[in-house]
Design an enzyme around this catalytic site. Sequence first.
Site, PDB file in Angstrom:
ATOM      1  N   ARG A 255       0.853  -1.191   0.000  1.00  0.00           N
ATOM      2  CA  ARG A 255       0.000   0.000   0.000  1.00  0.00           C
ATOM      3  C   ARG A 255       0.886   1.237   0.000  1.00  0.00           C
ATOM      4  O   ARG A 255       1.973   1.232   0.565  1.00  0.00           O
ATOM      5  CB  ARG A 255      -0.912  -0.003   1.229  1.00  0.00           C
ATOM      6  CG  ARG A 255      -1.836  -1.220   1.318  1.00  0.00           C
ATOM      7  CD  ARG A 255      -2.665  -1.199   2.599  1.00  0.00           C
ATOM      8  NE  ARG A 255      -3.546  -2.366   2.694  1.00  0.00           N
ATOM      9  CZ  ARG A 255      -3.201  -3.513   3.268  1.00  0.00           C
ATOM     10  NH1 ARG A 255      -1.990  -3.632   3.814  1.00  0.00           N
ATOM     11  NH2 ARG A 255      -4.044  -4.527   3.314  1.00  0.00           N
TER      12      ARG A 255
ATOM     13  N   LYS B 272      -2.486  -2.513   7.711  1.00  0.00           N
ATOM     14  CA  LYS B 272      -3.724  -2.156   8.402  1.00  0.00           C
ATOM     15  C   LYS B 272      -3.810  -2.900   9.729  1.00  0.00           C
ATOM     16  O   LYS B 272      -3.409  -4.050   9.832  1.00  0.00           O
ATOM     17  CB  LYS B 272      -4.933  -2.500   7.523  1.00  0.00           C
ATOM     18  CG  LYS B 272      -5.074  -1.603   6.301  1.00  0.00           C
ATOM     19  CD  LYS B 272      -6.336  -1.930   5.530  1.00  0.00           C
ATOM     20  CE  LYS B 272      -6.519  -0.987   4.350  1.00  0.00           C
ATOM     21  NZ  LYS B 272      -7.755  -1.279   3.585  1.00  0.00           N
TER      22      LYS B 272
ATOM     23  N   HIS C  40      -2.234   3.146  -6.183  1.00  0.00           N
ATOM     24  CA  HIS C  40      -2.847   1.873  -5.784  1.00  0.00           C
ATOM     25  C   HIS C  40      -2.985   0.938  -6.987  1.00  0.00           C
ATOM     26  O   HIS C  40      -3.054  -0.278  -6.830  1.00  0.00           O
ATOM     27  CB  HIS C  40      -4.224   2.138  -5.163  1.00  0.00           C
ATOM     28  CG  HIS C  40      -4.656   1.082  -4.209  1.00  0.00           C
ATOM     29  ND1 HIS C  40      -3.994   0.829  -3.015  1.00  0.00           N
ATOM     30  CD2 HIS C  40      -5.680   0.180  -4.262  1.00  0.00           C
ATOM     31  CE1 HIS C  40      -4.605  -0.164  -2.382  1.00  0.00           C
ATOM     32  NE2 HIS C  40      -5.607  -0.568  -3.120  1.00  0.00           N
TER      33      HIS C  40
ATOM     34  N   ARG D 193      -0.274  -1.641  -7.212  1.00  0.00           N
ATOM     35  CA  ARG D 193      -0.496  -2.793  -6.313  1.00  0.00           C
ATOM     36  C   ARG D 193      -1.414  -3.804  -6.981  1.00  0.00           C
ATOM     37  O   ARG D 193      -1.162  -5.011  -6.950  1.00  0.00           O
ATOM     38  CB  ARG D 193      -1.088  -2.276  -5.003  1.00  0.00           C
ATOM     39  CG  ARG D 193      -1.428  -3.324  -3.956  1.00  0.00           C
ATOM     40  CD  ARG D 193      -1.736  -2.599  -2.644  1.00  0.00           C
ATOM     41  NE  ARG D 193      -2.621  -3.328  -1.772  1.00  0.00           N
ATOM     42  CZ  ARG D 193      -2.229  -4.215  -0.868  1.00  0.00           C
ATOM     43  NH1 ARG D 193      -0.950  -4.509  -0.748  1.00  0.00           N
ATOM     44  NH2 ARG D 193      -3.102  -4.822  -0.073  1.00  0.00           N
TER      45      ARG D 193
ATOM     46  N   HIS E  16      -3.798  -9.338   3.061  1.00  0.00           N
ATOM     47  CA  HIS E  16      -5.249  -9.426   3.203  1.00  0.00           C
ATOM     48  C   HIS E  16      -5.638 -10.449   4.265  1.00  0.00           C
ATOM     49  O   HIS E  16      -5.036 -11.532   4.345  1.00  0.00           O
ATOM     50  CB  HIS E  16      -5.889  -9.840   1.877  1.00  0.00           C
ATOM     51  CG  HIS E  16      -5.872  -8.764   0.839  1.00  0.00           C
ATOM     52  ND1 HIS E  16      -6.010  -9.014  -0.507  1.00  0.00           N
ATOM     53  CD2 HIS E  16      -5.742  -7.410   0.945  1.00  0.00           C
ATOM     54  CE1 HIS E  16      -5.968  -7.876  -1.180  1.00  0.00           C
ATOM     55  NE2 HIS E  16      -5.800  -6.898  -0.316  1.00  0.00           N
TER      56      HIS E  16
ATOM     57  N   TYR F 235      -9.679  -8.569  -5.780  1.00  0.00           N
ATOM     58  CA  TYR F 235      -8.651  -7.533  -5.916  1.00  0.00           C
ATOM     59  C   TYR F 235      -7.914  -7.611  -7.243  1.00  0.00           C
ATOM     60  O   TYR F 235      -7.609  -6.607  -7.853  1.00  0.00           O
ATOM     61  CB  TYR F 235      -7.653  -7.699  -4.764  1.00  0.00           C
ATOM     62  CG  TYR F 235      -6.812  -6.473  -4.477  1.00  0.00           C
ATOM     63  CD1 TYR F 235      -7.265  -5.489  -3.608  1.00  0.00           C
ATOM     64  CD2 TYR F 235      -5.553  -6.321  -5.047  1.00  0.00           C
ATOM     65  CE1 TYR F 235      -6.505  -4.387  -3.325  1.00  0.00           C
ATOM     66  CE2 TYR F 235      -4.772  -5.213  -4.767  1.00  0.00           C
ATOM     67  CZ  TYR F 235      -5.255  -4.240  -3.901  1.00  0.00           C
ATOM     68  OH  TYR F 235      -4.497  -3.142  -3.615  1.00  0.00           O
TER      69      TYR F 235
END
Length: 213
Positions: A31, A58, A135, A138, A161, A170
């Site tokens: 990210r 995250k 992004h 990615r 993830h 994704y």
Amino acid sequence: MKALFAAPNLKTAIGKRDFTLFNLIYHTATRIDEILSLTISSLNLDGKNKDCITVWGKGSKRRTIFILPEVATIIKAYIKTFHGSAPNPADFLFFSHYGGGKKKLTQAAVDKRLKLYTSIANKKCADIPKNLHSHSLRHARATHWLEEGLNIVMIQKLLGHEDINTTMGYVGVSTEQKAKALETIEDDIAKKMVKKWKRVKKTDSLVDFLGLK
């Protein structure tokens, strides 16, 4: 991707910085904020072990990402130019001089630079959308990994993830490719089942024997 990476002017300082930045984002599929938050101390490029970077994703989850030798070479050259021979471990890897000191680059500034390069690259390769953002790199790397035959479960781990369904939605792939990706999951499950069967003892229950426990 070759057209995009050929766009930065490597004769300029900002061109060298952007070339390194976008290479690192793409090849690690991290990210944008994970990359911009990297400090010198987040890198392991000593050559004794596999070169890698440590990022915080995250939920403040820490993960280590290995990088290709050619990418490590690009980063080392960048550090030597921008941080000198004795870089401060606390300094941001990618920075901007404003307000005094080395400040963390903003995502808006990075996307602005990327749009400039996509506009240049689009003239050589019409497949590159002009509205490309950080992004997107990615997404591109994740899709390329799947096309290269990398296990979807491994892609999930590389992307950081929690849910495999997030990874499946994704990557930009066809229904056929997604079906093949799901087969890799089934293969992994089958291998684990076989291992459980091999451990079964005569005293184990039917649940154990079927590999359901």
